[in-house]
Design a protein around this motif. Structure first.
Motif, PDB file in Angstrom:
ATOM      1  N   LEU A  51      -7.264   6.772  25.505  1.00  0.00           N
ATOM      2  CA  LEU A  51      -7.303   6.373  26.771  1.00  0.00           C
ATOM      3  C   LEU A  51      -5.973   6.469  27.435  1.00  0.00           C
ATOM      4  O   LEU A  51      -5.155   5.168  27.409  1.00  0.00           O
ATOM      5  CB  LEU A  51      -8.206   4.994  26.852  1.00  0.00           C
ATOM      6  CG  LEU A  51      -9.347   4.980  26.473  1.00  0.00           C
ATOM      7  CD1 LEU A  51     -10.030   3.827  26.396  1.00  0.00           C
ATOM      8  CD2 LEU A  51     -10.287   6.029  27.278  1.00  0.00           C
ATOM      9  N   VAL A  52      -5.417   7.502  27.650  1.00  0.00           N
ATOM     10  CA  VAL A  52      -3.975   7.541  27.973  1.00  0.00           C
ATOM     11  C   VAL A  52      -3.843   8.159  29.321  1.00  0.00           C
ATOM     12  O   VAL A  52      -4.654   8.535  30.138  1.00  0.00           O
ATOM     13  CB  VAL A  52      -3.075   8.358  27.180  1.00  0.00           C
ATOM     14  CG1 VAL A  52      -3.219   7.542  25.967  1.00  0.00           C
ATOM     15  CG2 VAL A  52      -3.672   9.622  27.102  1.00  0.00           C
ATOM     16  N   LYS A  83      -2.888   5.305  33.847  1.00  0.00           N
ATOM     17  CA  LYS A  83      -1.921   4.349  33.029  1.00  0.00           C
ATOM     18  C   LYS A  83      -2.597   4.446  31.628  1.00  0.00           C
ATOM     19  O   LYS A  83      -3.778   4.922  31.585  1.00  0.00           O
ATOM     20  CB  LYS A  83      -1.744   3.283  33.684  1.00  0.00           C
ATOM     21  CG  LYS A  83      -3.178   2.301  33.378  1.00  0.00           C
ATOM     22  CD  LYS A  83      -3.309   0.686  34.177  1.00  0.00           C
ATOM     23  CE  LYS A  83      -2.324   0.061  33.266  1.00  0.00           C
ATOM     24  NZ  LYS A  83      -2.190  -1.257  33.528  1.00  0.00           N
ATOM     25  N   ASN A  84      -1.752   4.132  30.844  1.00  0.00           N
ATOM     26  CA  ASN A  84      -2.052   4.036  29.377  1.00  0.00           C
ATOM     27  C   ASN A  84      -3.023   2.584  29.112  1.00  0.00           C
ATOM     28  O   ASN A  84      -2.321   1.762  29.468  1.00  0.00           O
ATOM     29  CB  ASN A  84      -0.995   4.053  28.174  1.00  0.00           C
ATOM     30  CG  ASN A  84      -0.303   5.214  28.326  1.00  0.00           C
ATOM     31  OD1 ASN A  84      -0.865   6.292  28.769  1.00  0.00           O
ATOM     32  ND2 ASN A  84       0.934   5.272  27.875  1.00  0.00           N
ATOM     33  N   LEU A  85      -4.239   2.805  28.872  1.00  0.00           N
ATOM     34  CA  LEU A  85      -4.895   1.672  28.311  1.00  0.00           C
ATOM     35  C   LEU A  85      -5.058   1.478  26.761  1.00  0.00           C
ATOM     36  O   LEU A  85      -4.966   0.293  26.589  1.00  0.00           O
ATOM     37  CB  LEU A  85      -6.512   1.893  29.030  1.00  0.00           C
ATOM     38  CG  LEU A  85      -6.617   2.002  30.537  1.00  0.00           C
ATOM     39  CD1 LEU A  85      -7.930   1.881  30.895  1.00  0.00           C
ATOM     40  CD2 LEU A  85      -5.987   0.597  31.027  1.00  0.00           C
ATOM     41  N   ASP A  86      -5.617   2.381  25.968  1.00  0.00           N
ATOM     42  CA  ASP A  86      -5.324   2.305  24.519  1.00  0.00           C
ATOM     43  C   ASP A  86      -5.201   3.720  24.175  1.00  0.00           C
ATOM     44  O   ASP A  86      -5.863   4.679  24.044  1.00  0.00           O
ATOM     45  CB  ASP A  86      -6.902   2.119  24.089  1.00  0.00           C
ATOM     46  CG  ASP A  86      -7.074   1.559  22.424  1.00  0.00           C
ATOM     47  OD1 ASP A  86      -6.393   1.946  21.973  1.00  0.00           O
ATOM     48  OD2 ASP A  86      -7.783   0.589  22.617  1.00  0.00           O
ATOM     49  N   THR A 130       3.600   4.238  44.702  1.00  0.00           N
ATOM     50  CA  THR A 130       2.363   4.221  43.681  1.00  0.00           C
ATOM     51  C   THR A 130       1.929   5.465  43.710  1.00  0.00           C
ATOM     52  O   THR A 130       1.368   5.789  44.753  1.00  0.00           O
ATOM     53  CB  THR A 130       1.703   2.875  43.785  1.00  0.00           C
ATOM     54  OG1 THR A 130       1.050   2.829  44.576  1.00  0.00           O
ATOM     55  CG2 THR A 130       2.651   1.548  43.449  1.00  0.00           C
ATOM     56  N   PRO A 131       1.089   6.057  42.585  1.00  0.00           N
ATOM     57  CA  PRO A 131       0.465   7.092  42.499  1.00  0.00           C
ATOM     58  C   PRO A 131      -0.875   6.957  42.670  1.00  0.00           C
ATOM     59  O   PRO A 131      -1.793   7.909  42.770  1.00  0.00           O
ATOM     60  CB  PRO A 131       0.629   8.011  41.180  1.00  0.00           C
ATOM     61  CG  PRO A 131       1.090   6.528  40.316  1.00  0.00           C
ATOM     62  CD  PRO A 131       1.715   5.604  41.134  1.00  0.00           C
ATOM     63  N   VAL A 132      -1.470   5.630  42.894  1.00  0.00           N
ATOM     64  CA  VAL A 132      -2.736   5.102  42.803  1.00  0.00           C
ATOM     65  C   VAL A 132      -3.243   4.979  44.336  1.00  0.00           C
ATOM     66  O   VAL A 132      -2.425   4.382  45.264  1.00  0.00           O
ATOM     67  CB  VAL A 132      -3.189   3.911  42.043  1.00  0.00           C
ATOM     68  CG1 VAL A 132      -4.590   3.526  42.167  1.00  0.00           C
ATOM     69  CG2 VAL A 132      -2.636   4.349  40.595  1.00  0.00           C
TER      70      VAL A 132
END
Length: 214
Positions: free
Chosen positions: A184-185, A176-179, A158-160
């Motif tokens: 918020l992408v 990650k995409n949130l909104d 994972t990248p995190v």
């Protein structure tokens, strides 16, 4: 970036598992990539073999299509420079044009341009160096995995990062995409301006919808 020898092994394994001597055991594939961006990933000292240099490629790929429309840029002069560099050519005029941009200021609202690297170690070193230059107390955010036995596998795939260290003034990026409607992408940038509680708490950020790339 897939090594040619590895590509041949994948193709052979697919035929063996499916018991089918057709290319990739009869699996239909669409391969997408750019051989002029990065070479195959190999260990130091190993010979680099591109996929298209293998017999498996000649046997399996019967249709090649090249995408020629540039979608990310609309400045034709800049596009010409990028296309020339892509094939390893850069004239003196192009070099002079690029040098004129050395003093350009790409920082905006306190957000520095994203720097792209080819190796994770370089990213970690750069991020740590900038974080260490910041004054103030470092806040640590540690992930909690439901299965500790799989932690190392998750960290590698994972990248995190599993442990995030932040300070006020730290540059941050969404992973990650949130909104999407609010910007918020994945890739959106911001700056940590504080924490929700004294001595820790969730970080507070500003200008996350801004996205800049160097």
């Amino acid at each position: 970036m897939v090594d040619g020898d590895f590509f041949q092994k994948l193709e052979a394994v697919a035929r063996a598992i499916r018991g089918n001597d057709k290319p990739f055991g009869g699996i239909q594939l669409i391969l997408c990539g750019d051989f002029l961006q990065l070479p195959p990933v190999t260990k130091p000292g190993e010979k680099r073999v591109f996929c298209f240099q293998t017999s498996a490629w000649e046997r399996c790929i019967d249709l090649n299509m090249e995408l020629t429309d540039v979608r990310r840029q609309n400045d034709q002069e800049f596009i010409n420079i990028l296309q020339s560099i892509r094939i390893g050519r850069c004239t003196e005029d192009m070099t002079d044009q690029l040098r004129l941009t050395e003093q350009n200021i790409v920082e905006k609202d306190g957000i520095k341009a994203t720097r792209l690297c080819t190796h994770c170690e370089d990213v970690d070193n750069i991020n740590s160096g900038h974080l260490n230059k910041l004054s103030g107390t470092a806040e640590v955010f540690q992930s909690v995995d439901s299965d500790p036995g799989l932690s190392k596998i998750l960290d590698s795939q994972t990248p995190v990062v599993s442990k995030l260290i932040l300070k006020v003034g730290a540059q941050v990026m969404l992973m990650k995409n949130l909104d999407v409607n609010k910007g918020l992408v994945n890739g959106a940038r911001g700056v940590v301006t504080g924490f929700k509680s004294v001595g820790g708490g969730a970080p507070v950020t500003e200008k996350l919808p801004q996205v800049w790339t160097e």
